[in-house]
Motif scaffolding. Structure first.
Motif, mmCIF file in Angstrom:
data_model
loop_
_atom_site.group_PDB
_atom_site.id
_atom_site.type_symbol
_atom_site.label_atom_id
_atom_site.label_comp_id
_atom_site.label_asym_id
_atom_site.label_seq_id
_atom_site.Cartn_x
_atom_site.Cartn_y
_atom_site.Cartn_z
ATOM 1 N N ASN A 98 -9.076 5.913 -1.199
ATOM 2 C CA ASN A 98 -8.856 6.656 0.303
ATOM 3 C C ASN A 98 -8.823 7.996 0.300
ATOM 4 O OD1 ASN A 98 -8.737 4.120 1.600
ATOM 5 N ND2 ASN A 98 -6.689 3.800 1.438
ATOM 6 N N PRO A 99 -7.757 8.615 -0.630
ATOM 7 C CA PRO A 99 -7.921 9.994 -0.534
ATOM 8 C C PRO A 99 -9.142 10.740 -0.823
ATOM 9 C CG PRO A 99 -6.586 9.276 -2.286
ATOM 10 C CD PRO A 99 -7.033 8.013 -1.688
ATOM 11 N N SER A 145 0.916 -1.176 0.043
ATOM 12 C CA SER A 145 0.039 -0.156 0.059
ATOM 13 C C SER A 145 0.791 1.236 -0.100
ATOM 14 C CB SER A 145 -0.966 0.056 1.362
ATOM 15 O OG SER A 145 -1.700 -1.181 1.271
ATOM 16 N N GLN A 171 -9.617 -0.033 -3.600
ATOM 17 C CA GLN A 171 -9.860 0.631 -2.120
ATOM 18 C C GLN A 171 -8.762 1.667 -1.847
ATOM 19 O OE1 GLN A 171 -10.475 -2.051 0.956
ATOM 20 N NE2 GLN A 171 -11.389 -3.613 -0.090
ATOM 21 N N ILE A 172 -7.525 1.203 -2.041
ATOM 22 C CA ILE A 172 -6.396 2.275 -1.637
ATOM 23 C C ILE A 172 -6.469 3.430 -2.717
ATOM 24 C CG2 ILE A 172 -3.681 2.564 -1.754
ATOM 25 C CD1 ILE A 172 -3.720 -0.581 -1.423
ATOM 26 N N GLN A 178 -12.378 9.271 -0.230
ATOM 27 C CA GLN A 178 -13.169 9.019 0.927
ATOM 28 C C GLN A 178 -12.848 10.095 2.059
ATOM 29 O OE1 GLN A 178 -12.141 5.082 1.398
ATOM 30 N NE2 GLN A 178 -14.132 4.212 0.041
ATOM 31 N N LYS A 179 -11.399 10.303 2.280
ATOM 32 C CA LYS A 179 -11.258 11.332 3.105
ATOM 33 C C LYS A 179 -11.665 12.677 2.960
ATOM 34 C CE LYS A 179 -6.983 8.796 4.660
ATOM 35 N NZ LYS A 179 -5.551 9.008 4.875
ATOM 36 N N GLU A 226 0.668 3.830 -2.887
ATOM 37 C CA GLU A 226 0.319 5.223 -2.754
ATOM 38 C C GLU A 226 1.293 6.067 -3.197
ATOM 39 O OE1 GLU A 226 -0.326 5.143 1.378
ATOM 40 O OE2 GLU A 226 -2.560 4.436 1.293
ATOM 41 N N THR A 236 -11.088 -8.540 6.530
ATOM 42 C CA THR A 236 -11.773 -7.366 6.848
ATOM 43 C C THR A 236 -13.289 -7.417 6.409
ATOM 44 O OG1 THR A 236 -9.597 -6.378 6.199
ATOM 45 C CG2 THR A 236 -11.628 -4.782 6.065
#
Length: 781
Positions: free
Chosen positions: A292-293, A210, A288-289, A295-296, A214, A266
């Motif tokens: 992440n940004p 990850s 998903q990774i 979703q934040k 990223e 998970t």
């Protein structure tokens, strides 16, 4: 027998005797000896007298045959007892053999019981040993599993030490599959050991991959917060772009290998069961990774006390998600989808990305809706924005209806019932405003003939547009039961609108030819026509099938209605259409009655015309319309022109045909059948009808006289020349006499009338019409 034969020979030698064959019939149901003897003699002797010399040899041959048959009978009769004796002997032998076997079985059973009794202590000892062996084998298998897991764990460690991450990921994926296989085992400690090992290495590998993934995404300027054309890493890519994309592909594939273990460890966040979301697999780990940004960002802006998180602005987060989907679609299609295809995955990158972002929307809606339920304005605004979001999501971004969507949130019981209530409330308010509008009964397209064929008033068109909008709003609901509830709302609205139209119609009933009354009639006709068209739409046919299934389960309708629904003879709108058609017919009948009354009032002088004393056609230079017919025809003309302008074509066609039928009956019964006609009167009537009345309707059909058959055929009879009239009278009289005397072969009255062009009038009516002719020649009868 010899005497018989000699007698036959003597008869054959008599020259004066004529021998003839006598046929002997055969009895098919019995052994017929005379027949066979006759046949035998006929075959061997026949009519040939010389063949009688063969009788001696023939008798010898027959005697020999008789002897052989007797021997066979004796042989068979002697063999039957022998066979019976043999069968009895076989039965006795079988019985003895069975007894012998039973004795042996008893001895063998005793021997086995004795052996088992002696072997029982040995079996107990062996059972203990076998149990010990099985337990040792289980322990050994347990140790093998532990050894296998430790071996895989050591391999992962070695791969990581040598920086061989791909093999480490593949080994972890294999270990996760073993974990899945062991799920049915009752060895809880072994399961815990395997799961903890998987969890240990998964965390290490996931953190490492990850982090690297990223970093690559950062080099790509991910996420793309601006439109595709403004993205920094696009067409103007740096020189090291190939290396970055290679790293992206490598890390993406390695993360894909962790998918199985990630799903084991998970548990994805799920909404409550009351929303009835369809089952869907977890989002794949690399996506998903990548999410992440975003979703934040979403949670930062649209949760908590941020100024962007306000209940009255759902369009902010809905639009934001649509922008993110649009901004990243090209990159996902061009760069990520080939990686998935190469890895043999069936996942669609763009759809997976959209699905994850939509889940954010669903969570947000589930949290906000309870605070909006009792504020009609806010709730209605939310529903509008959600429906617009859904339309764009499906039409522009290709989202699938089988995936979780906002409609599942709106379908939750409390939310859905509130939606129905608000929908009905605003629809009724809209109906009030449209009917109270000054332009309610005026067509928007009154000056455009091609478009204004239906002459639809504004209120009816607005109402059907309202229904169409409601259909568009609910057609994407996930379940048929919810759609049927909305269909029920639409039916309620149609019925309510019909009642309102009926109330206005009753207020205008005194002016049934007025503009507003005609506009109401056009509105009723338009709504019924559109509903009939909708009934053939695929969407409503599917609802009809769903309604059929619901009705079949609840047994609320008759078998006949179920059959009509199943055979598509009826539709979901049939009840509404029937009520509207009934209202339409009632309104048309009122108009026809009104005009017909005016016509009959205007025809009073025409009814009193002196048909018996009018001059003949030969006495007039030019035939002209009867002055007394002018008011009636003028009234007809004016009303036809008026209603042609005010009613739509289909309604006006029904109107003038109904009116023509009533006028035809009126003139026939009240004028023709109530008077006597001389030659001039008959000619004048025919001129008034064929040259003046019928042409009034020629603008609406090619042969208007076909709608006035009583008048047309009465004029034919009244205007026959004297000879033809006398001949017809005789034919009719003869036909009546022949019918009374049952002589069917005489010329029929029907054929005679058809030959003259009379098809509608009955024979009795024609006889009355002939009697209405005033002048007949003196025939001496």
């Amino acid at each position: 027998m010899l005497l018989c034969v000699n007698s036959i020979v003597d008869k054959e030698n008599m020259a004066t005797v004529n021998v003839t064959k006598k046929e002997v019939t055969r009895d098919l149901d019995h052994c017929d000896i005379p027949y066979y003897v006759s046949e035998f003699v006929e075959r061997e002797v026949g009519n040939d007298y010389d063949s009688l010399r063969k009788l001696g040899s023939l008798i010898d041959k027959l005697s020999e045959n008789k002897k052989q048959l007797e021997e066979q009978v004796l042989t068979v009769s002697s063999e039957v007892p022998k066979r019976i004796q043999k069968a009895l002997k076989n039965a006795e032998d079988s019985k003895k053999s069975l007894n012998r076997l039973l004795e042996e079985e008893a001895l063998l059973s005793d021997s086995i019981d004795s052996h088992l009794l002696k072997a029982e202590p040995w079996m107990e000892e062996l059972g203990v040993l076998i149990s010990q062996v099985e337990e040792i084998e289980r322990h050994l298998s347990y140790l093998k599993w532990i050894s296998r897991i430790e071996e895989l764990s050591d391999n992962i460690q070695q791969y990581l030490m040598t920086n061989n991450v791909p093999e480490a990921a593949s080994t972890l994926a294999f270990m996760a599959e073993l974990d899945i296989k062991l799920q049915e085992s009752s060895c809880s400690h072994l399961l815990a050991f395997v799961r903890s090992t998987v969890k240990f290495w998964h965390k290490i590998l996931k953190d490492k991959l990850s982090s690297d993934f990223e970093e690559v995404l950062t080099q790509l300027r991910w996420p793309f917060v601006g439109p595709p054309q403004s993205q920094a890493f696009g067409l103007a890519a740096p020189a090291n772009a190939p290396d970055i994309y290679n790293n992206l592909e490598t890390l993406f594939c390695q993360l894909l290998k962790l998918q199985t273990s990630d799903e084991l460890l998970t548990k994805p966040k799920q909404l409550p069961e009351k929303y009835s979301l369809p089952p869907s697999p977890p989002i794949i780990l690399p996506i998903q990774i990548m999410l992440n940004p975003l979703q934040k960002r979403f949670k930062y802006h649209f949760t908590g006390n941020k100024p962007t998180n306000v209940l009255n602005k759902p369009e902010w987060y809905l639009t934001q998600v649509l922008m993110w989907i649009g901004n990243h679609s090209k990159f996902l299609d061009d760069k990520i989808q080939p990686i998935l295809d190469k890895a043999g995955s069936s996942v669609n990158a763009g759809l997976e990305f959209s699905r994850a972002l939509v889940m954010l929307i669903l969570e947000k809606l589930a949290a906000d809706i309870p605070f909006l339920l009792y504020d009609d304005a806010l709730f209605c605004h939310l529903v509008d924005e959600v429906l617009q979001f859904e339309r764009e999501l499906y039409s522009v971004h290709g989202y699938l209806s089988t995936l979780p969507s906002c409609m599942h949130i709106l379908s939750e019981e409390s939310c859905f019932q509130r939606w129905l209530t608000v929908e009905k409330k605003f629809a009724l308010q809209k109906m009030d405003s449209m009917l109270s509008s000054e332009a309610a009964w005026i067509s928007q397209y009154k000056d455009i003939t091609d478009i204004d064929e239906m002459k639809v008033p504004d209120c009816a068109e607005t109402f059907m547009t309202l229904l169409l909008v409601i259909t568009d709003r609910y057609k994407n609901l996930p379940t048929a039961s919810r759609k049927l509830q909305f269909l029920g709302l639409q039916k309620e609205l149609v019925d309510d609108f019909r009642i309102r139209l009926t109330q206005v119609m009753k207020e205008e009933s005194r002016a049934s030819l007025g503009f507003r009354y005609c506009a109401i009639l056009n509105a009723v006709n338009y709504i019924a026509t559109v509903l009939a068209d909708w009934a053939d739409n695929v969407f409503f046919l599917q609802l009809q099938q769903a309604e059929l299934e619901v009705c079949a389960e609840s047994s609320t309708v008759s078998q006949l209605q179920l059959g009509q629904l199943a055979s598509m003879e009826s539709s979901v709108f049939d009840e509404m259409i029937n009520l509207l058609e009934r209202l339409k017919q009632d309104m048309l009948s009122r108009q026809v009655h009104h005009v017909f009354k005016e016509v009959t009032d205007a025809a009073k002088l025409y009814k009193k015309e002196r048909w018996l004393s009018l001059p003949s056609q030969a006495e007039q230079a030019v035939m002209s319309l009867s002055s007394t017919a002018c008011p009636m025809l003028l009234t007809l003309r004016d009303r036809l022109l008026q209603l042609e302008q005010q009613l739509c074509h289909s309604l006006f066609k029904i109107f003038w045909q109904m009116l023509a039928e009533k006028v035809d009956t009126f003139i026939y019964q009240e004028i023709i059948m109530a008077n006597h006609f001389n030659e001039g009167g008959a000619a004048q009537l025919q001129f008034d009808m064929s040259r003046n009345l019928f042409p009034l309707f020629s603008h609406y059909c090619k042969r208007p006289e076909n709608y006035f058959k009583h008048i047309k055929e009465a004029c034919i009879i009244l205007n026959l020349n004297v000879g033809s009239a006398l001949l017809l009278k005789d034919v009719l009289q003869s036909a009546s006499e022949n019918e009374a005397s049952l002589k069917p072969n005489q010329p029929s009255a029907t054929a005679a009338l058809n030959e003259l062009g009379v098809y509608k009038l009955a024979q009795r009516d024609v006889e009355i019409l002939l009697n209405l002719r005033a002048i007949w020649p003196n025939t001496g009868k």
